[in-house]
Design an enzyme around this catalytic site. Structure first.
Site, PDB file in Angstrom:
ATOM      1  CB  CYS A   2      -1.252   0.010   1.357  1.00 19.91           C
ATOM      2  SG  CYS A   2      -2.366  -1.575   1.064  1.00 19.91           S
ATOM      3  NE  ARG A  32       4.346   1.726   0.711  1.00 21.60           N
ATOM      4  CZ  ARG A  32       5.165   2.179   2.548  1.00 21.60           C
ATOM      5  NH1 ARG A  32       6.536   1.902   1.422  1.00 21.60           N
ATOM      6  NH2 ARG A  32       4.592   0.901   2.585  1.00 21.60           N
ATOM      7  CD1 TRP A  82      -1.491  -6.307   0.073  1.00 21.27           C
ATOM      8  CD2 TRP A  82      -0.150  -6.145  -1.704  1.00 21.27           C
ATOM      9  NE1 TRP A  82      -0.909  -8.274  -0.698  1.00 21.27           N
ATOM     10  CE2 TRP A  82       0.166  -8.531  -1.210  1.00 21.27           C
ATOM     11  CE3 TRP A  82       0.026  -6.390  -3.262  1.00 21.27           C
ATOM     12  CZ2 TRP A  82       1.117  -8.802  -1.860  1.00 21.27           C
ATOM     13  CZ3 TRP A  82       1.067  -7.162  -4.179  1.00 21.27           C
ATOM     14  CH2 TRP A  82       1.075  -8.841  -3.596  1.00 21.27           C
ATOM     15  CG  ASN A 108      -0.589   0.309   4.752  1.00 26.80           C
ATOM     16  OD1 ASN A 108      -0.512  -0.834   4.740  1.00 26.80           O
ATOM     17  ND2 ASN A 108       1.042   0.538   4.729  1.00 26.80           N
ATOM     18  N   GLY A 109      -2.515  -1.410   6.391  1.00 24.32           N
ATOM     19  CA  GLY A 109      -2.977  -2.275   7.630  1.00 24.32           C
ATOM     20  C   GLY A 109      -3.474  -3.056   8.081  1.00 24.32           C
ATOM     21  CD  GLU A 499      18.933 -12.817  -2.966  1.00 26.44           C
ATOM     22  OE1 GLU A 499      18.880 -11.561  -3.764  1.00 26.44           O
ATOM     23  OE2 GLU A 499      18.445 -13.051  -1.598  1.00 26.44           O
ATOM     24  CE  LYS A 503      16.492 -10.309  -5.666  1.00 27.74           C
ATOM     25  NZ  LYS A 503      15.818 -10.994  -4.543  1.00 27.74           N
ATOM     26  CD  GLU A 506      12.431 -11.975  -4.866  1.00 27.77           C
ATOM     27  OE1 GLU A 506      11.776 -11.578  -4.212  1.00 27.77           O
ATOM     28  OE2 GLU A 506      13.557 -11.610  -5.583  1.00 27.77           O
ATOM     29  CG  HIS A 522      22.746 -35.922   2.799  1.00 27.81           C
ATOM     30  ND1 HIS A 522      23.210 -36.837   4.103  1.00 27.81           N
ATOM     31  CD2 HIS A 522      24.266 -35.350   3.153  1.00 27.81           C
ATOM     32  CE1 HIS A 522      24.365 -36.534   4.692  1.00 27.81           C
ATOM     33  NE2 HIS A 522      24.993 -35.453   3.454  1.00 27.81           N
ATOM     34  CE  LYS A 625      11.903  -2.473  -2.696  1.00 25.96           C
ATOM     35  NZ  LYS A 625      13.277  -3.755  -3.711  1.00 25.96           N
TER      36      LYS A 625
END
Length: 630
Positions: A2, A32, A82, A108-109, A499, A503, A506, A522, A625
């Site tokens: 948001c 965001r 959002w 927002n929230g 990481e 990526k 994502e 394993h 974000k």
């Protein structure tokens, strides 16, 4: 999650600027993550607040406003939503209005007691058009305003918002406008970000400074459980009970609007990857006194307390947690105290062992990650000191911490984090060397040697960008149709593998798993089939050659099963040349510094894979974000 923006201009000059500020501010907050957008405007003489909102991208709202212009105004509020309550739709989009349409709010929230409040209001005859908790707050605020009018003979939006805030449970930032008070915008915050922009004859509000940085560089912090009323010429801050906050903290934004623009790059992600060298360099600037000793930004931890630290716990999520995992290897090596890496959302639910000798390091690019914020609050309640590593001035996490290391990477707009990762590693390394300096676990010349290596890394990262980009693009074209990938690494290469895998998940929406290379036998080797792409982070042969030998052994094993090998390795590595199908070379550097260069081709690879598939690399589906709810 948001985006929020607010504007208050001169009461006697209704014009198009409130709408302009809201729309431009929302454009800068698109990173965001959102699924709908809307604005509300007030001006003298209006019978109701003018509200316009649309599901989908912000351009849908802009096109609608261009077709059907909105009225001139003196104040405005804007929002990108959002979805948390109710599907993305025009009806569920913000702003939401009171029953009589005279008050509008954005939020927002998550309001946790919205269901009960909705039932109470419905029992009084209120009706709801949306499935959102925000509409509940809007209807309730309208009711409170009406009650204040009955009590005092005039509306008082500031008083009403404070009263509303005391009734809500959960996390929220709220902005409100009332057409009967067209000279003010009122805000309130609890566990969700809000900052004021201080202008000349105008003032601004935003969920972060990007909302108004094009108009002013001066900003004011709004702290937890505070409310704010802004007009063209005045800003008043109080707590939720109405007690005025004297001298709220202000700061100067250290970047301008152009930093949050593409500047000729195809995407923000491409631009930000190419800013990796500058991000490391800026994070190192100003960290040393005249004698070369390391300094932190805002240290509110006594040096005696630093000396007493016998354990470090890093709390973070996603990319930030992988930066912490990289730092664990270096800090334990330099400082000789244990470092634990905890996912922030799990931390406080497992009854962690904390005391005054534990340093908790909270890593967050935005400084508003709710899981990390709640973890640091728990740590402080248990008596531990907290140091924040953050990229955003005035954010909640550094404000609530005992010390902070700002990364100074500049605004990161693409949802998938890139330059923030290398900046976070750099900052965490500075922390480790600072602790080694304070505790005396390294000689001064040893610390200086590590600092010199760090200072040399921007040049080495630039070498990767200059020499490996074409090879990465070719590899992405070759692998574009791969259904899955495995990423493997040892030592500091392990979190880099994690990481790199993240990526690719994502932004290229490709099923990818990262593992410690020693885990291959394993279980993961069962996934290796003919043609399966397997990415190895190969440590340098210099130094601890056993690590290099072990990784090469793993490459041989999967190669024998028909895997396609992609390796990130030191320039000239003959073993890698022998076995790998694709190599992304790194320049020679110490093992502990290698993550800063190794991650760069993996960032480029994920970006190119997404581009080839036609995906939006800056705004991947379902992701935001800044995750500002738990």
């Amino acid at each position: 999650m948001c985006g929020i923006v607010g504007y208050a201009g001169q009461i006697d000059t209704a014009c198009g600027k409130p709408l302009e500020v809201c729309l431009q501010g929302l454009q800068r907050l698109e990173y965001r993550g959102y699924d709908s957008a809307g604005v509300a405007l007030s001006a003298p003489g209006m019978e109701q607040v003018a509200v316009r909102k649309k599901a989908g991208r912000l351009k849908n709202l802009i096109e609608d406003v261009e077709r059907n212009p909105m009225p001139a105004a003196t104040v405005g509020i804007g929002h990108t939503r959002w979805a948390t309550n109710g599907e993305p739709s025009d009806v569920n989009a913000h702003p939401h209005a009171s029953q009589d349409g005279k008050v509008a709010i954005i939020h927002n929230g998550i309001i946790e007691n919205a269901s009960q409040l909705r039932l109470d209001l419905m029992a009084e005859g209120y009706r709801f058009a949306s499935a959102t908790d925000t509409e509940v707050a809007a209807k309730l605020l309208g009711k409170i305003v009406d009650k204040i009018i009955a009590e005092d003979g005039a509306p008082d939006l500031f008083k009403a918002v404070r009263r509303l805030a005391r009734m809500l449970q959960g996390a929220f930032t709220i902005l409100a406008t009332d057409c009967r008070q067209p000279g003010i915008v009122v805000g309130a915050r609890h566990d969700s970000p809000l900052v004021v922009g201080l202008g000349e004859g105008e003032n601004f509000l935003g969920s972060d400074v990007a909302a108004f940085v094009a108009y002013t560089k001066r900003a004011m912090e709004i702290d937890q459980d505070q409310a704010v009323c802004v007009s063209a010429n005045e800003v008043t801050v109080t707590d939720f009970d109405g007690n005025v906050v004297a001298n709220p903290k202000t700061f100067t934004i250290d970047w301008d609007a152009s930093a949050a623009e593409k500047g000729g790059w195809d995407s923000f992600m491409d631009k930000e990857i190419h800013e990796d060298p500058a991000a490391v360099q800026r994070t190192l600037l100003g960290r040393f006194d005249d004698s070369g000793a390391i300094e932190l930004d805002e240290v509110r931890i006594d040096e005696h307390d630093f000396k007493a630290i016998d354990k470090i716990i890093v709390v973070a999520c996603g990319t930030a947690s992988y930066a912490g995992q990289v730092a664990k290897y270096a800090i334990e090596h330099w400082v000789r105290i244990p470092v634990e890496i905890e996912l922030a959302h799990e931390f406080r639910y497992r009854d962690p062992i904390l005391n005054a000798r534990t340093l908790v390091v909270a890593i967050s690019q935005s400084g508003e990650t709710m899981d990390t914020l709640m973890a640091l609050r728990h740590a402080r309640e248990q008596g531990s000191k907290v140091l924040a590593i953050c990229n955003t001035q005035g954010a909640t996490i550094p404000r609530e911490s005992d010390a902070v290391l700002y990364t100074h990477a500049g605004p990161e707009v693409a949802v998938a984090s890139t330059k923030a990762f290398v900046a976070q590693i750099t900052a965490a390394y500075l922390l480790g060397l600072y602790l080694a300096q304070v505790k005396g676990t390294m000689f001064r010349d040893e610390i200086r040697q590590q600092v010199d290596s760090l200072k040399d890394m921007p040049r080495k990262i630039q070498w990767v960008l200059d020499t490996q980009t074409a090879a990465v693009e070719q590899a992405a074209e070759r692998m574009a149709n791969a259904q899955s990938f495995l990423f493997l690494g040892r030592h500091v290469g392990y979190p880099v593998a994690l990481e790199g895998a993240l990526k690719l998940k994502e932004i290229a929406y490709t099923f990818t798993e990262g593992f410690a290379a020693g885990e291959l036998k394993h279980g993961p080797i069962a996934l290796v089939d003919a043609g399966e792409p397997v990415v190895f982070i190969v440590p340098p042969e210099r130094g601890r050659s056993v690590l290099h030998t072990k990784v090469i052994s793993g490459i041989e094993e999967v190669k024998a099963r028909g895997a396609t090998i992609i390796a990130v390795a030191e320039e000239g590595d003959k073993d890698v040349q022998r076995y790998a199908d694709v190599v992304f070379w790194r320049p020679a550097c110490p093992t502990l510094m290698s993550p800063l260069v190794d991650v760069v081709p993996l960032q480029l690879f994920a970006m190119n894979m997404a581009k080839i598939k036609g995906y939006d690399v800056d705004k991947p589906r379902n992701l935001a974000k800044s995750v500002t709810v738990e």
